[in-house]
Design an enzyme around this catalytic site. Structure first.
Site, PDB file in Angstrom:
ATOM      1  N   HIS A 188      55.536  42.799  -7.477  1.00  0.00           N
ATOM      2  CA  HIS A 188      55.292  42.145  -9.457  1.00  0.00           C
ATOM      3  C   HIS A 188      54.285  43.174  -9.748  1.00  0.00           C
ATOM      4  CE1 HIS A 188      53.169  38.590  -9.251  1.00  0.00           C
ATOM      5  NE2 HIS A 188      52.550  39.669  -8.697  1.00  0.00           N
ATOM      6  N   CYS A 222      47.369  41.266 -13.194  1.00  0.00           N
ATOM      7  CA  CYS A 222      48.287  41.655 -12.743  1.00  0.00           C
ATOM      8  C   CYS A 222      49.089  42.535 -13.860  1.00  0.00           C
ATOM      9  CB  CYS A 222      48.850  40.179 -12.715  1.00  0.00           C
ATOM     10  SG  CYS A 222      47.632  39.431 -11.310  1.00  0.00           S
ATOM     11  N   HIS A 239      52.173  45.692  -8.150  1.00  0.00           N
ATOM     12  CA  HIS A 239      51.003  45.441  -7.415  1.00  0.00           C
ATOM     13  C   HIS A 239      52.062  43.753  -5.995  1.00  0.00           C
ATOM     14  CE1 HIS A 239      49.546  41.808  -9.470  1.00  0.00           C
ATOM     15  NE2 HIS A 239      49.801  41.080  -8.299  1.00  0.00           N
ATOM     16  N   HIS A 276      52.610  40.652  -2.923  1.00  0.00           N
ATOM     17  CA  HIS A 276      52.776  39.897  -1.952  1.00  0.00           C
ATOM     18  C   HIS A 276      53.094  39.290  -0.853  1.00  0.00           C
ATOM     19  CE1 HIS A 276      49.377  38.002  -5.065  1.00  0.00           C
ATOM     20  NE2 HIS A 276      50.796  38.990  -5.970  1.00  0.00           N
ATOM     21  N   ASP A 313      62.840  39.870  -1.068  1.00  0.00           N
ATOM     22  CA  ASP A 313      61.982  40.627   0.127  1.00  0.00           C
ATOM     23  C   ASP A 313      62.250  41.977   0.008  1.00  0.00           C
ATOM     24  OD1 ASP A 313      60.906  40.713   1.986  1.00  0.00           O
ATOM     25  OD2 ASP A 313      62.727  41.091   4.012  1.00  0.00           O
ATOM     26  N   HIS A 314      61.227  42.664   0.420  1.00  0.00           N
ATOM     27  CA  HIS A 314      61.561  44.267   0.205  1.00  0.00           C
ATOM     28  C   HIS A 314      61.673  45.062  -1.614  1.00  0.00           C
ATOM     29  CE1 HIS A 314      60.011  43.943   4.241  1.00  0.00           C
ATOM     30  NE2 HIS A 314      59.581  45.074   3.867  1.00  0.00           N
ATOM     31  N   GLU A 363      50.995  32.532  -3.625  1.00  0.00           N
ATOM     32  CA  GLU A 363      51.685  34.112  -3.992  1.00  0.00           C
ATOM     33  C   GLU A 363      50.695  34.133  -3.144  1.00  0.00           C
ATOM     34  OE1 GLU A 363      51.646  35.044  -8.149  1.00  0.00           O
ATOM     35  OE2 GLU A 363      49.222  35.762  -7.403  1.00  0.00           O
TER      36      GLU A 363
END
Lengths: 147, 147, 147, 147, 147, 147
Positions: free
Chosen positions: E14, E33, E39, E41, E79-80, E127
């Site tokens: 994100h 950010c 980047h 998490h 996810d991913h 996060e």
């Protein structure tokens, strides 16, 4: 030298009992673990392999493959099972953390060898967050011969 | 409002089985948990009390006392035991995480009340790191009546 | 090769100070750790032994025995103590994580040797979750000679 | 032998893609990791050094210095970055956990050598809590050459 | 009152960016950010439901069902993935931890309601280990309207 | 309702002692914690705020700002300090986990109020992984009056 590790978990029952001993001897040696109703743990497994990093993929081994091997060779047999009563290698060996680490190595070693390229380096088994055993190979049989 | 929490752990076996059902019904509902050989977990318990901070000691309750109460009322009965076979409340109720949380509350509530000053606020039970139940009181009986 | 590890925790105070140096030198070298009012940590200890798995018990060592040794030799002396003022080996050595690991090894090695069968393999000390030292033996004295 | 370890974390994006392969080949090999929109992780780094304990300070290395080296050499370049697009060594190598461990070693080794006294012993990189790679040195280049 | 919680994880990319602002404004507000390379998490999700304990099964809800709902409604989509570019609700809302918690609630609430019996009580999103948001319902829309 | 939490850590020394009591009374009440050499902990702090999600930023509060407030108001005063001797509020109150939670609330509440928009909701303090206190506000003074 590069090592790659994958963690997995399983939940199982066990107890410690040497049939060559009396109830008193078992309780003296194993304490509450000798309760033959059994008790259980959330075991955590760390499987470490070593090898060359493949220059094409950047992998030592494919982690998806390693996950499948662990599931097929270990979790399908151990998870949600009573180790003493349902897992063959513990019919004649006490399922201590040490013996579980050796048994997991023995279950995985052939599959890793068969795949080629990487070798099993270490198997760590956590019985709780405070107790763990590491097996680094070289002996073929698990110890403990209660039967 | 101030809350004080103490964590404790125990290792136990259990399985899920409703005797009013057939083997097929139990397996359909409970999956691998219906294996009557049993399996086990390292349970983590969080016991939370609430009350006034004693101006003389700075304590809501004495944590040494709370630890002793948890050990005497819960761990001595549950740890290294098979919950279905050795713990009275699970003779007629399935030892799900929800029911364990309620049962632990029921075991602790009287002792905390008897001590005066603080009240039980919450019991959390982790079956694994990924599953937990919180009970906040107000119902007296655990649910699930397999017998 | 098989390794068995037991974890334990203790809470203690310490500070870093070399009496051969001025206040300025100590602060320049040790920063906030040079505050002689002291500060503290929840230390986590991992004690690893290696040996043969006893074929009768399935144990490298009895973990209950190992727990008792750690409590008697280390925790009774370190827990809820000020390391600089109350623990003999830190009267003349700075209680850094490195030196604590060496000191714990020295405290445990004789007891493990006396028991026979297994050998101390590694002592790990976590000062926080982000800092830890491992000592693998072979040197007899802890370093740092502030006095 | 004494080892001292410092942990650090960074958050970054990456994906796995070999430009010599078709989309089908990349997806077959890398699964969801081949999604070129990228995904990300909270990486945890463990940097271990070995050396003599300085008798004056009780240190193998100054942990404040080690923290600064990790921040300057690694975190400033990797944290809150897209590894494939913004970090030079991953322009031509796939940012697998194995390759990141090797790359972090290569970034830190010169700085640790330049400081004298201690040597880099191991770099561990956790991609998640369940997957980690350890690099123990001796090869100079990271593997994987997609370009 | 009884609460049952299931944890799940997903890895995603994100960045924070308000298109109504200049690059300077975005960087001033969002710092690192705001890097539009993105980047990522390892997010951890805790989904809590509340209801009656079924007297027949001992369940508030079937955890296997809850796991499937979380996988189908949330993990398959998040996810991913790159949250800004691939997840519809973040086309017009910044994927902050707060907004992700609200979005996960909105994705799960209908499915839990449709099943009957239990209600969604809380969604927690970590996060990192140091930052998390809890959403307890009652507002229907996620906030943040960069577009 | 949305809650946002930030975790922080500090390492400090403390002991429990009521100067109105004799040494025997203090030891009887506080056990090993009455050792006036002091001992210490790695405390973990969780600071939770609640408010509206800003539609422009997607934030309840700016986490960078919250981190700075915690560092300035709490960590700069508590970290690497002896709570009894160096922190004003513990000159006359025993630094129990309960009292630390209340004291941290009192240190943060004004700063959060001054910023506008969000309110302090909860302060949790972990003394160890097994003991924690939550303070939810509404009383202005910390308890315990040893002086």
């Amino acid at each position: 030298m590069i090592l790659l590790t994958r963690r997995a978990t399983f939940s199982a029952s066990h107890y410690y009992w040497n049939p060559a001993w009396s109830e008193e001897q078992n309780t003296a040696k194993f304490g509450r673990c000798a309760n033959r109703q059994g008790h259980g743990h959330n075991y955590t497994l760390e499987v470490t392999v070593t090898g060359e990093v493949d220059p094409v993929s950047g992998f030592v081994v494919d982690l998806k493959w390693l996950k499948d091997v662990i599931e097929h060779e270990v979790l399908d047999v151990y998870d949600h099972r009573h180790l003493n009563h349902e897992v063959p290698e513990f019919a004649t060996a006490i399922p201590t953390t040490e013996n579980i680490a050796i048994a997991v190595w023995n279950r995985l070693d052939a599959a890793v060898k068969a795949a080629g390229g990487a070798k099993l380096n270490r198997v760590r088994v956590y019985e709780t967050g405070d107790i763990f055993a590491d097996y680094l190979g070289e002996t073929a049989e698990i110890s403990g011969e209660p039967a």
